[in-house]
Design a protein around this motif. Structure first.
Motif, PDB file in Angstrom:
ATOM      1  N   ALA A 198       0.830  -1.198   0.000  1.00 11.95           N
ATOM      2  CA  ALA A 198       0.000   0.000   0.000  1.00 11.95           C
ATOM      3  C   ALA A 198       0.867   1.251   0.000  1.00 11.95           C
ATOM      4  O   ALA A 198       1.847   1.359   0.740  1.00 11.95           O
ATOM      5  CB  ALA A 198      -0.918  -0.002   1.218  1.00 11.95           C
ATOM      6  N   GLY A 199       0.516   2.195  -0.879  1.00 13.24           N
ATOM      7  CA  GLY A 199       1.186   3.487  -0.892  1.00 13.24           C
ATOM      8  C   GLY A 199       2.529   3.510  -1.587  1.00 13.24           C
ATOM      9  O   GLY A 199       3.243   4.526  -1.526  1.00 13.24           O
ATOM     10  N   ALA A 200       2.942   2.442  -2.262  1.00 16.05           N
ATOM     11  CA  ALA A 200       4.239   2.409  -2.938  1.00 16.05           C
ATOM     12  C   ALA A 200       4.267   3.400  -4.095  1.00 16.05           C
ATOM     13  O   ALA A 200       3.233   3.779  -4.658  1.00 16.05           O
ATOM     14  CB  ALA A 200       4.539   1.004  -3.452  1.00 16.05           C
ATOM     15  N   THR A 201       5.456   3.841  -4.456  1.00 16.75           N
ATOM     16  CA  THR A 201       5.655   4.726  -5.603  1.00 16.75           C
ATOM     17  C   THR A 201       6.820   4.191  -6.442  1.00 16.75           C
ATOM     18  O   THR A 201       7.634   3.397  -5.975  1.00 16.75           O
ATOM     19  CB  THR A 201       5.955   6.169  -5.159  1.00 16.75           C
ATOM     20  N   PHE A 202       6.896   4.656  -7.675  1.00 13.77           N
ATOM     21  CA  PHE A 202       7.981   4.276  -8.568  1.00 13.77           C
ATOM     22  C   PHE A 202       8.247   5.426  -9.519  1.00 13.77           C
ATOM     23  O   PHE A 202       7.332   6.007 -10.081  1.00 13.77           O
ATOM     24  CB  PHE A 202       7.609   3.019  -9.343  1.00 13.77           C
ATOM     25  N   GLY A 203       9.520   5.747  -9.725  1.00 10.01           N
ATOM     26  CA  GLY A 203       9.900   6.807 -10.641  1.00 10.01           C
ATOM     27  C   GLY A 203      10.321   8.061  -9.915  1.00 10.01           C
ATOM     28  O   GLY A 203      10.347   8.107  -8.676  1.00 10.01           O
ATOM     29  N   PRO A 204      10.699   9.034 -10.728  1.00 13.16           N
ATOM     30  CA  PRO A 204      10.575   9.069 -12.185  1.00 13.16           C
ATOM     31  C   PRO A 204      11.585   8.151 -12.891  1.00 13.16           C
ATOM     32  O   PRO A 204      12.649   7.880 -12.372  1.00 13.16           O
ATOM     33  CB  PRO A 204      10.834  10.534 -12.523  1.00 13.16           C
ATOM     34  N   ARG A 205      11.203   7.684 -14.066  1.00 14.19           N
ATOM     35  CA  ARG A 205      12.067   6.873 -14.921  1.00 14.19           C
ATOM     36  C   ARG A 205      11.840   7.315 -16.360  1.00 14.19           C
ATOM     37  O   ARG A 205      10.844   7.952 -16.681  1.00 14.19           O
ATOM     38  CB  ARG A 205      11.731   5.392 -14.784  1.00 14.19           C
ATOM     39  N   ARG A 206      12.775   6.948 -17.237  1.00 12.85           N
ATOM     40  CA  ARG A 206      12.599   7.237 -18.663  1.00 12.85           C
ATOM     41  C   ARG A 206      12.656   5.917 -19.430  1.00 12.85           C
ATOM     42  O   ARG A 206      13.628   5.176 -19.325  1.00 12.85           O
ATOM     43  CB  ARG A 206      13.672   8.193 -19.179  1.00 12.85           C
ATOM     44  N   LEU A 207      11.615   5.642 -20.184  1.00 12.17           N
ATOM     45  CA  LEU A 207      11.525   4.388 -20.938  1.00 12.17           C
ATOM     46  C   LEU A 207      12.362   4.458 -22.214  1.00 12.17           C
ATOM     47  O   LEU A 207      12.391   5.496 -22.888  1.00 12.17           O
ATOM     48  CB  LEU A 207      10.072   4.109 -21.327  1.00 12.17           C
ATOM     49  N   ASP A 208      12.990   3.332 -22.558  1.00 15.68           N
ATOM     50  CA  ASP A 208      13.692   3.264 -23.839  1.00 15.68           C
ATOM     51  C   ASP A 208      13.003   2.296 -24.802  1.00 15.68           C
ATOM     52  O   ASP A 208      13.547   1.987 -25.867  1.00 15.68           O
ATOM     53  CB  ASP A 208      15.161   2.873 -23.637  1.00 15.68           C
ATOM     54  N   ASP A 209      11.814   1.796 -24.447  1.00 16.93           N
ATOM     55  CA  ASP A 209      11.029   0.933 -25.323  1.00 16.93           C
ATOM     56  C   ASP A 209       9.563   1.167 -25.018  1.00 16.93           C
ATOM     57  O   ASP A 209       9.208   2.093 -24.296  1.00 16.93           O
ATOM     58  CB  ASP A 209      11.423  -0.538 -25.136  1.00 16.93           C
ATOM     59  N   PHE A 210       8.680   0.334 -25.593  1.00 17.87           N
ATOM     60  CA  PHE A 210       7.252   0.417 -25.291  1.00 17.87           C
ATOM     61  C   PHE A 210       6.934  -0.485 -24.098  1.00 17.87           C
ATOM     62  O   PHE A 210       7.611  -1.489 -23.854  1.00 17.87           O
ATOM     63  CB  PHE A 210       6.412  -0.037 -26.492  1.00 17.87           C
ATOM     64  N   GLU A 211       5.862  -0.129 -23.395  1.00 16.58           N
ATOM     65  CA  GLU A 211       5.419  -0.952 -22.276  1.00 16.58           C
ATOM     66  C   GLU A 211       3.909  -0.919 -22.178  1.00 16.58           C
ATOM     67  O   GLU A 211       3.296   0.155 -22.186  1.00 16.58           O
ATOM     68  CB  GLU A 211       6.017  -0.460 -20.954  1.00 16.58           C
ATOM     69  N   PHE A 212       3.291  -2.101 -22.103  1.00 19.19           N
ATOM     70  CA  PHE A 212       1.892  -2.229 -21.718  1.00 19.19           C
ATOM     71  C   PHE A 212       1.848  -2.505 -20.214  1.00 19.19           C
ATOM     72  O   PHE A 212       2.618  -3.329 -19.700  1.00 19.19           O
ATOM     73  CB  PHE A 212       1.222  -3.402 -22.435  1.00 19.19           C
ATOM     74  N   VAL A 213       0.921  -1.854 -19.516  1.00 16.71           N
ATOM     75  CA  VAL A 213       0.727  -2.059 -18.080  1.00 16.71           C
ATOM     76  C   VAL A 213      -0.770  -2.235 -17.826  1.00 16.71           C
ATOM     77  O   VAL A 213      -1.585  -1.470 -18.359  1.00 16.71           O
ATOM     78  CB  VAL A 213       1.257  -0.867 -17.252  1.00 16.71           C
ATOM     79  N   TRP A 214      -1.126  -3.240 -17.024  1.00 15.02           N
ATOM     80  CA  TRP A 214      -2.530  -3.402 -16.651  1.00 15.02           C
ATOM     81  C   TRP A 214      -2.618  -3.936 -15.225  1.00 15.02           C
ATOM     82  O   TRP A 214      -1.829  -4.755 -14.804  1.00 15.02           O
ATOM     83  CB  TRP A 214      -3.276  -4.293 -17.643  1.00 15.02           C
ATOM     84  N   MET A 215      -3.605  -3.410 -14.485  1.00 19.05           N
ATOM     85  CA  MET A 215      -3.777  -3.787 -13.090  1.00 19.05           C
ATOM     86  C   MET A 215      -4.481  -5.131 -12.981  1.00 19.05           C
ATOM     87  O   MET A 215      -5.440  -5.420 -13.698  1.00 19.05           O
ATOM     88  CB  MET A 215      -4.602  -2.735 -12.342  1.00 19.05           C
ATOM     89  N   LEU A 216      -3.988  -5.947 -12.059  1.00 18.90           N
ATOM     90  CA  LEU A 216      -4.655  -7.200 -11.717  1.00 18.90           C
ATOM     91  C   LEU A 216      -5.425  -7.078 -10.412  1.00 18.90           C
ATOM     92  O   LEU A 216      -6.437  -7.746 -10.205  1.00 18.90           O
ATOM     93  CB  LEU A 216      -3.620  -8.322 -11.601  1.00 18.90           C
ATOM     94  N   ARG A 217      -4.930  -6.211  -9.520  1.00 13.05           N
ATOM     95  CA  ARG A 217      -5.606  -5.975  -8.239  1.00 13.05           C
ATOM     96  C   ARG A 217      -5.244  -4.584  -7.753  1.00 13.05           C
ATOM     97  O   ARG A 217      -4.105  -4.147  -7.880  1.00 13.05           O
ATOM     98  CB  ARG A 217      -5.171  -7.009  -7.203  1.00 13.05           C
ATOM     99  N   GLY A 218      -6.220  -3.871  -7.216  1.00  6.93           N
ATOM    100  CA  GLY A 218      -5.945  -2.552  -6.665  1.00  6.93           C
ATOM    101  C   GLY A 218      -6.009  -1.466  -7.727  1.00  6.93           C
ATOM    102  O   GLY A 218      -6.570  -1.646  -8.803  1.00  6.93           O
ATOM    103  N   ALA A 219      -5.393  -0.338  -7.415  1.00  6.22           N
ATOM    104  CA  ALA A 219      -5.443   0.833  -8.293  1.00  6.22           C
ATOM    105  C   ALA A 219      -4.128   1.584  -8.213  1.00  6.22           C
ATOM    106  O   ALA A 219      -3.347   1.418  -7.267  1.00  6.22           O
ATOM    107  CB  ALA A 219      -6.607   1.748  -7.893  1.00  6.22           C
ATOM    108  N   ALA A 220      -3.888   2.409  -9.203  1.00  5.91           N
ATOM    109  CA  ALA A 220      -2.673   3.209  -9.238  1.00  5.91           C
ATOM    110  C   ALA A 220      -2.936   4.441 -10.088  1.00  5.91           C
ATOM    111  O   ALA A 220      -3.912   4.507 -10.846  1.00  5.91           O
ATOM    112  CB  ALA A 220      -1.501   2.406  -9.808  1.00  5.91           C
TER     113      ALA A 220
END
Length: 288
Positions: free
Chosen positions: A23-45
């Motif tokens: 709960a409450g985790a964060t990530f970034g900032p980051r810079r992508l060098d490719d494409f990324e698909f992201v989808w939630m399985l549980r919870g929200a962001a």
């Protein structure tokens, strides 16, 4: 872009994976060098990019992030979250300008199944999994960018909803008896004139014609995909006798039922529902 994913059939992916977050985790900032698909399985962001784009992620939403994006994530402070992701590159000729950042992955559409298959390939790694991941991801990307994807139908008015419910009940025993305008209006508690006008606005034709076309389409399917005698099909689809059925069928399909049956796989049973509105009515009466 050129005209969508048909211009970039080659997709090279890394292994699809799942990440867990407290709960409450964060990530970034980051810079992508490719494409990324992201989808939630549980919870929200919440996903935010430095250029001001923002997406609220939850199960049923698919996010696509492109190379060069500087972004960050913040996960739900109320509980643990789980999301899936896959990184990939596409053909050098692909132009991602105008690609959507997020799309709904509705349960009735193709996206959830493709995403689940990607995760299965990534977790089980069967023989040839890398090639299959690339193939599935290419189809996923093509569908995500260009569709077409199912959209929820707008809700029916109370009167039309009552009519659809009534016909679904009446036809529930498998025999598609004829329904009159008066019967339908009574089921909807409206006048016949009001119902006829409302029905034409929604489906392009009046209710008696519309439901006869549904009965004819069912009869056409039975002619093509069963050994039932034509007399049995006529009765099952609510026509008084074979003569009456043959006359109405020939008027709609421009060919008698016996000749139509000989067409086999070259025939289209839904031809009389070619107007997309009547195909939608068929789906409402007979949910898939």
């Amino acid at each position: 872009m050129t005209s969508g994913p048909a211009a970039y059939p080659q997709v090279a992916a890394r292994r699809p994976a799942v990440a867990e977050y407290p709960a409450g985790a964060t990530f970034g900032p980051r810079r992508l060098d490719d494409f990324e698909f992201v989808w939630m399985l549980r919870g929200a962001a919440t996903w935010n990019a430095d250029d001001g784009r923002s997406v609220s992620l939850r199960p049923g939403v698919l996010l696509l992030v492109g190379p060069g994006t500087r972004d960050r994530y913040a996960w739900d402070p109320a509980g643990p979250c789980r999301h899936a992701y896959v990184h990939f590159r596409v053909d050098a000729d692909a132009d991602p300008t105008g690609w959507p950042v997020s799309r709904r992955a509705d349960p009735d559409g193709p996206l959830p199944g493709l995403l689940a298959y990607l995760l299965w390939l990534g977790s089980r790694a069967p023989g040839g999994w890398q090639r299959r991941v690339d193939d599935v991801l290419g189809l996923l990307l093509a569908t995500y960018v260009d569709g077409p994807l199912p959209e929820p139908d707008p809700p029916l008015s109370a009167a039309l909803g009552a009519v659809v419910d009534h016909v679904r009940t009446v036809w529930g025993d498998g025999r598609l008896r004829q329904v009159s305008l008066g019967e339908l209006a009574a089921a909807a508690s409206v006048s016949t004139g009001y119902l006829a006008r409302s029905f034409r606005r929604q489906y392009g034709v009046g209710p008696v014609t519309a439901f006869e076309r549904l009965r004819l389409a069912r009869a056409a399917s039975m002619l093509l995909r069963s050994n039932y005698p034509i007399t049995v099909i006529a009765d099952a689809c609510g026509f008084a006798d074979q003569y009456h059925f043959s006359r109405r069928f020939s008027a709609a399909y421009r060919i008698p039922p016996s000749h139509y049956r000989r067409l086999g796989s070259g025939a289209d049973a839904d031809a009389v529902l070619a107007d997309g509105r009547l195909l939608r009515l068929a789906d409402q009466v007979w949910p898939r």
